[in-house]
Design a protein around this motif. Structure first.
Motif, PDB file in Angstrom:
ATOM      1  N   ILE A  80       0.630  -1.238   0.212  1.00  0.00           N
ATOM      2  CA  ILE A  80       0.081  -0.104   0.069  1.00  0.00           C
ATOM      3  C   ILE A  80       0.818   1.221   0.050  1.00  0.00           C
ATOM      4  O   ILE A  80       0.649   2.220  -0.901  1.00  0.00           O
ATOM      5  CB  ILE A  80      -0.853   0.068   1.241  1.00  0.00           C
ATOM      6  N   ILE A  81       1.867   1.212   0.747  1.00  0.00           N
ATOM      7  CA  ILE A  81       2.870   2.335   0.753  1.00  0.00           C
ATOM      8  C   ILE A  81       4.187   1.731   0.975  1.00  0.00           C
ATOM      9  O   ILE A  81       4.421   0.851   1.738  1.00  0.00           O
ATOM     10  CB  ILE A  81       2.584   3.389   1.959  1.00  0.00           C
ATOM     11  N   LYS A  82       5.285   2.301   0.391  1.00  0.00           N
ATOM     12  CA  LYS A  82       6.571   1.825   0.519  1.00  0.00           C
ATOM     13  C   LYS A  82       7.429   2.891   1.393  1.00  0.00           C
ATOM     14  O   LYS A  82       7.480   3.720   1.113  1.00  0.00           O
ATOM     15  CB  LYS A  82       6.906   1.689  -0.858  1.00  0.00           C
ATOM     16  N   GLU A  83       8.372   2.216   2.249  1.00  0.00           N
ATOM     17  CA  GLU A  83       9.173   2.888   2.843  1.00  0.00           C
ATOM     18  C   GLU A  83      10.252   3.787   2.088  1.00  0.00           C
ATOM     19  O   GLU A  83      10.701   3.039   1.021  1.00  0.00           O
ATOM     20  CB  GLU A  83      10.041   2.134   4.067  1.00  0.00           C
ATOM     21  N   GLY A  84      10.069   5.023   2.201  1.00  0.00           N
ATOM     22  CA  GLY A  84      11.196   5.835   1.155  1.00  0.00           C
ATOM     23  C   GLY A  84      10.662   6.652   0.377  1.00  0.00           C
ATOM     24  O   GLY A  84      11.095   7.448  -0.365  1.00  0.00           O
ATOM     25  N   ASP A  85       9.371   6.047  -0.072  1.00  0.00           N
ATOM     26  CA  ASP A  85       8.654   6.801  -1.071  1.00  0.00           C
ATOM     27  C   ASP A  85       7.990   8.131  -0.739  1.00  0.00           C
ATOM     28  O   ASP A  85       8.054   8.467   0.519  1.00  0.00           O
ATOM     29  CB  ASP A  85       7.350   6.018  -1.574  1.00  0.00           C
ATOM     30  N   GLU A  86       7.778   8.785  -1.580  1.00  0.00           N
ATOM     31  CA  GLU A  86       6.998  10.328  -1.394  1.00  0.00           C
ATOM     32  C   GLU A  86       5.845  10.271  -0.638  1.00  0.00           C
ATOM     33  O   GLU A  86       4.923   9.223  -1.021  1.00  0.00           O
ATOM     34  CB  GLU A  86       7.005  11.306  -2.698  1.00  0.00           C
ATOM     35  N   ALA A  87       5.521  11.094   0.284  1.00  0.00           N
ATOM     36  CA  ALA A  87       4.277  10.917   1.176  1.00  0.00           C
ATOM     37  C   ALA A  87       3.338  11.686   0.583  1.00  0.00           C
ATOM     38  O   ALA A  87       3.452  13.084   0.631  1.00  0.00           O
ATOM     39  CB  ALA A  87       4.506  11.204   2.414  1.00  0.00           C
ATOM     40  N   ASP A  88       1.934  11.034   0.020  1.00  0.00           N
ATOM     41  CA  ASP A  88       1.160  11.893  -0.815  1.00  0.00           C
ATOM     42  C   ASP A  88      -0.180  12.045  -0.168  1.00  0.00           C
ATOM     43  O   ASP A  88      -1.257  12.538  -0.677  1.00  0.00           O
ATOM     44  CB  ASP A  88       1.044  11.231  -2.245  1.00  0.00           C
ATOM     45  N   GLY A  89      -0.355  11.345   0.912  1.00  0.00           N
ATOM     46  CA  GLY A  89      -1.658  11.244   1.690  1.00  0.00           C
ATOM     47  C   GLY A  89      -1.649  10.263   2.668  1.00  0.00           C
ATOM     48  O   GLY A  89      -0.616   9.511   3.119  1.00  0.00           O
ATOM     49  N   MET A  90      -2.950  10.262   3.394  1.00  0.00           N
ATOM     50  CA  MET A  90      -2.971   9.253   4.297  1.00  0.00           C
ATOM     51  C   MET A  90      -4.059   8.488   3.969  1.00  0.00           C
ATOM     52  O   MET A  90      -4.958   8.567   3.391  1.00  0.00           O
ATOM     53  CB  MET A  90      -3.197  10.074   5.904  1.00  0.00           C
ATOM     54  N   TYR A  91      -4.260   7.052   4.888  1.00  0.00           N
ATOM     55  CA  TYR A  91      -5.422   6.146   4.759  1.00  0.00           C
ATOM     56  C   TYR A  91      -6.043   5.885   5.941  1.00  0.00           C
ATOM     57  O   TYR A  91      -5.330   5.950   7.250  1.00  0.00           O
ATOM     58  CB  TYR A  91      -4.388   4.653   4.132  1.00  0.00           C
ATOM     59  N   PHE A  92      -7.466   5.557   5.720  1.00  0.00           N
ATOM     60  CA  PHE A  92      -8.341   5.045   6.728  1.00  0.00           C
ATOM     61  C   PHE A  92      -8.735   3.691   6.393  1.00  0.00           C
ATOM     62  O   PHE A  92      -9.249   3.482   5.381  1.00  0.00           O
ATOM     63  CB  PHE A  92      -9.361   6.090   6.829  1.00  0.00           C
ATOM     64  N   ILE A  93      -8.651   2.569   7.469  1.00  0.00           N
ATOM     65  CA  ILE A  93      -9.081   1.548   7.111  1.00  0.00           C
ATOM     66  C   ILE A  93     -10.653   1.417   7.446  1.00  0.00           C
ATOM     67  O   ILE A  93     -10.979   1.203   8.448  1.00  0.00           O
ATOM     68  CB  ILE A  93      -8.303   0.493   8.065  1.00  0.00           C
ATOM     69  N   GLU A  94     -11.303   0.979   6.440  1.00  0.00           N
ATOM     70  CA  GLU A  94     -12.768   0.694   6.473  1.00  0.00           C
ATOM     71  C   GLU A  94     -12.948  -0.685   6.853  1.00  0.00           C
ATOM     72  O   GLU A  94     -13.831  -1.153   7.499  1.00  0.00           O
ATOM     73  CB  GLU A  94     -13.225   0.993   5.121  1.00  0.00           C
ATOM     74  N   GLN A  95     -12.001  -1.650   6.104  1.00  0.00           N
ATOM     75  CA  GLN A  95     -12.441  -2.981   6.362  1.00  0.00           C
ATOM     76  C   GLN A  95     -11.067  -3.732   6.336  1.00  0.00           C
ATOM     77  O   GLN A  95     -10.522  -3.450   5.015  1.00  0.00           O
ATOM     78  CB  GLN A  95     -13.475  -3.538   5.288  1.00  0.00           C
ATOM     79  N   GLY A  96     -10.635  -4.704   7.088  1.00  0.00           N
ATOM     80  CA  GLY A  96      -9.565  -5.479   6.827  1.00  0.00           C
ATOM     81  C   GLY A  96      -8.373  -5.151   7.603  1.00  0.00           C
ATOM     82  O   GLY A  96      -8.549  -4.494   8.857  1.00  0.00           O
ATOM     83  N   THR A  97      -7.155  -5.784   7.594  1.00  0.00           N
ATOM     84  CA  THR A  97      -6.064  -5.641   8.593  1.00  0.00           C
ATOM     85  C   THR A  97      -4.892  -5.282   7.540  1.00  0.00           C
ATOM     86  O   THR A  97      -4.603  -6.039   6.267  1.00  0.00           O
ATOM     87  CB  THR A  97      -5.800  -7.021   9.178  1.00  0.00           C
ATOM     88  N   VAL A  98      -3.984  -4.586   8.136  1.00  0.00           N
ATOM     89  CA  VAL A  98      -2.825  -3.967   7.340  1.00  0.00           C
ATOM     90  C   VAL A  98      -1.443  -4.633   8.456  1.00  0.00           C
ATOM     91  O   VAL A  98      -1.602  -4.417   9.407  1.00  0.00           O
ATOM     92  CB  VAL A  98      -2.426  -2.753   6.854  1.00  0.00           C
TER      93      VAL A  98
END
Length: 250
Positions: free
Chosen positions: A142-160
């Motif tokens: 979903i996001i990769k360490e070191g990549d540019e930060a372009d936004g944030m995420y909210f978990i509606e369903q599931g586990t990360v």
């Protein structure tokens, strides 16, 4: 989706053309197919303040249609381009009904974010409308360490699964997050790259808040946090771990 596509028509624009004028009544919602479009507001002194721009993707004009308010900003084409437009009547009939259903779910997610607790009710609703649903399958990055930060995420369903690279270059799991949690929030207040990677565990459904959309609607997140000045430093320490880590902020 078929109803939406059937209801839209193409609008060609020329470089320098003003697509939306601040203060005008909202008449159309636009989706960008091609071209660069600049968002700006004009102050009482006549000076223009640039809010941002989109190139070859994105949409604008929805807020004036949703809230029956004048246009809050102007949009100018910086190049030749192509837009797809939908009228106010069609937008409200097809899109608005679903947007209100989505808002009820997303408002509960936003209320859990400490740094946004000083938002007014109408500001929180605006952000709900700007959230974008995304789905991921088991193992997806979903996001990769070191990549540019372009936004944030909210978990509606599931586990990360959240991982961080150690001194030996190995990825180590540091936490797991599930329904109602959020991650990537530093994107709203700092230009630093992603501090960790996040992977989907099974099927995951999230709501994504683009930092450019956030600032176009509300301005810098730091200014919002400063509204509750007494809690401001305490919030920063919670987010960054210690005062020593608070740097390179917007």
């Amino acid at each position: 989706m078929s109803e939406v596509l059937d209801a839209m028509f193409e609008r060609k624009v020329e470089e320098g053309e003003l697509v939306i004028r601040q203060g005008d009544d909202g008449d159309y919602f636009y989706v960008i197919e091609k071209g660069t479009f600049q968002f700006f507001i004009t102050g009482e002194d006549g000076e223009e303040k640039i809010l941002g721009e989109y190139t070859d993707s994105g949409s604008f004009g929805e807020l004036a249609l949703m809230y029956n308010m004048p246009r809050s900003a102007s949009v100018r084409a910086r190049s030749k381009g192509s837009l797809w437009a939908m009228s106010r009547q069609t937008f409200r009939k097809i899109v608005l009904k679903r947007a209100f259903l989505k808002r009820k779910v997303y408002e509960e997610l936003l209320e859990k974010v400490e740094m946004l607790k000083s938002l007014e009710s109408y500001e929180r609703m605006n952000l709900c409308d700007a959230l974008t649903p995304k789905k991921y399958s088991d193992g997806d990055l979903i996001i990769k360490e070191g990549d540019e930060a372009d936004g944030m995420y909210f978990i509606e369903q599931g586990t990360v699964r959240v991982t961080k690279t150690n001194e030996n270059g190995e990825q180590r799991e540091i936490s797991r997050l599930t329904n109602g949690a959020y991650f990537g929030e530093l994107a709203l207040i700092t230009h630093k790259p992603r501090a960790a990677s996040v992977y989907a565990e099974g099927e995951v459904k999230v709501a994504f808040l683009d930092v450019a959309a956030f600032e176009r609607l509300l301005g810098p997140c730091m200014d919002i946090m400063k509204r509750n000045f007494n809690d401001y430093e305490e919030q920063l320490v919670k987010i960054f771990g210690s005062k020593a880590n608070i740097s390179d902020l917007r």
